[in-house]
Design a protein around this motif. Structure first.
Motif, PDB file in Angstrom:
ATOM      1  N   ALA A 166     -15.590  62.290  30.410  1.00  0.00           N
ATOM      2  CA  ALA A 166     -15.299  60.962  30.622  1.00  0.00           C
ATOM      3  C   ALA A 166     -15.768  59.503  30.006  1.00  0.00           C
ATOM      4  N   SER A 167     -16.989  60.461  29.769  1.00  0.00           N
ATOM      5  CA  SER A 167     -18.181  59.371  29.243  1.00  0.00           C
ATOM      6  C   SER A 167     -17.710  59.479  27.641  1.00  0.00           C
ATOM      7  N   TRP A 168     -16.951  59.442  27.434  1.00  0.00           N
ATOM      8  CA  TRP A 168     -16.745  59.279  25.346  1.00  0.00           C
ATOM      9  C   TRP A 168     -15.793  58.522  25.642  1.00  0.00           C
ATOM     10  N   LYS A 169     -15.654  57.753  24.961  1.00  0.00           N
ATOM     11  CA  LYS A 169     -14.451  56.468  24.814  1.00  0.00           C
ATOM     12  C   LYS A 169     -14.799  56.783  23.181  1.00  0.00           C
ATOM     13  N   LEU A 170     -12.426  56.416  23.042  1.00  0.00           N
ATOM     14  CA  LEU A 170     -12.316  56.985  21.579  1.00  0.00           C
ATOM     15  C   LEU A 170     -12.169  55.691  20.849  1.00  0.00           C
ATOM     16  N   ILE A 171     -11.906  55.850  19.828  1.00  0.00           N
ATOM     17  CA  ILE A 171     -12.366  55.138  18.827  1.00  0.00           C
ATOM     18  C   ILE A 171     -11.520  54.654  17.261  1.00  0.00           C
ATOM     19  N   ALA A 172     -11.330  56.532  17.035  1.00  0.00           N
ATOM     20  CA  ALA A 172     -10.079  56.386  16.415  1.00  0.00           C
ATOM     21  C   ALA A 172      -9.648  57.566  15.555  1.00  0.00           C
TER      22      ALA A 172
END
Length: 200
Positions: A166-172
């Motif tokens: 859950a703490s991972w934010k998708l960038i690309a």
């Protein structure tokens, strides 16, 4: 001027004609991607970049999920070009999903409150360097790819499908595969609009 780094950077191109015939094994490609990210710099050595590396049917699922979300917002009568793009990305051998771990960023903000507002920007810089490192490393071994930004359209669907913390934010997203066409010639804007050099 001969410079190996510049020569490698020149090989990195946006390749949209992708195939599944990789010149290396999946294990070797995975190892290359991981090492490129490990060697990428990050602010305060936070090493906040994360990646989900997908091959075969799992890679195809990425683009199926993104396509499904896009169908909800793109008018049906205008969807054909978008569908063609998704199918082109899915035709590759794999996809790298690039993330930044927000927990690592929050920890830095708490440890160094003076720079708290700057850390998200620093993380974006780190993410960009990791993406370039992977892209260039793939290009060096003859693997094509492109960098895509379909966030946050399918972030939740991708996280659920692939067990992303859950703490991972998708960038690309980076679809990759064999080069099935020669990219067009790269063009550049005039130097005087991009650079200022003083004192030489």
């Amino acid at each position: 001027m001969s410079n190996q780094t510049l020569e490698l950077l020149a090989k990195r191109r946006s390749q949209y004609a992708l195939g599944k015939n990789l010149p290396l094994s999946n294990d070797a490609v995975e190892a290359l991607i991981k090492q490129a990210i490990r060697l990428s710099p990050s602010s305060f050595n936070s090493q906040s970049s994360r990646a989900v590396i997908l091959f075969g049917a799992d890679s195809e699922k990425v683009w199926s999920l993104i396509e499904a979300e896009l169908r909800k917002i793109v008018p049906a009568e205008a969807f054909a070009p978008t569908e063609a793009k998704m199918r082109g990305f899915a035709a590759g051998a794999g996809t790298v999903l690039f993330y930044e771990d927000q927990a690592a960023i929050t920890a830095l903000q708490e440890k160094f409150p003076l720079y708290a507002d700057a850390f998200p920007g620093f993380a974006n810089n780190s993410a960009g360097m990791a993406q370039l490192a992977v892209w260039t490393a793939l290009a060096e071994v003859g693997i094509g790819g492109s960098l895509q930004h379909y966030s946050p359209i399918a972030d939740a669907a991708l996280a659920e499908a692939f067990g992303v913390p859950a703490s991972w934010k998708l960038i690309a997203q980076m679809p990759f595969g064999s080069n099935e066409a020669v990219p067009g010639e790269k063009t550049f804007v005039a130097d005087d609009t991009r650079f200022i050099t003083l004192g030489k």
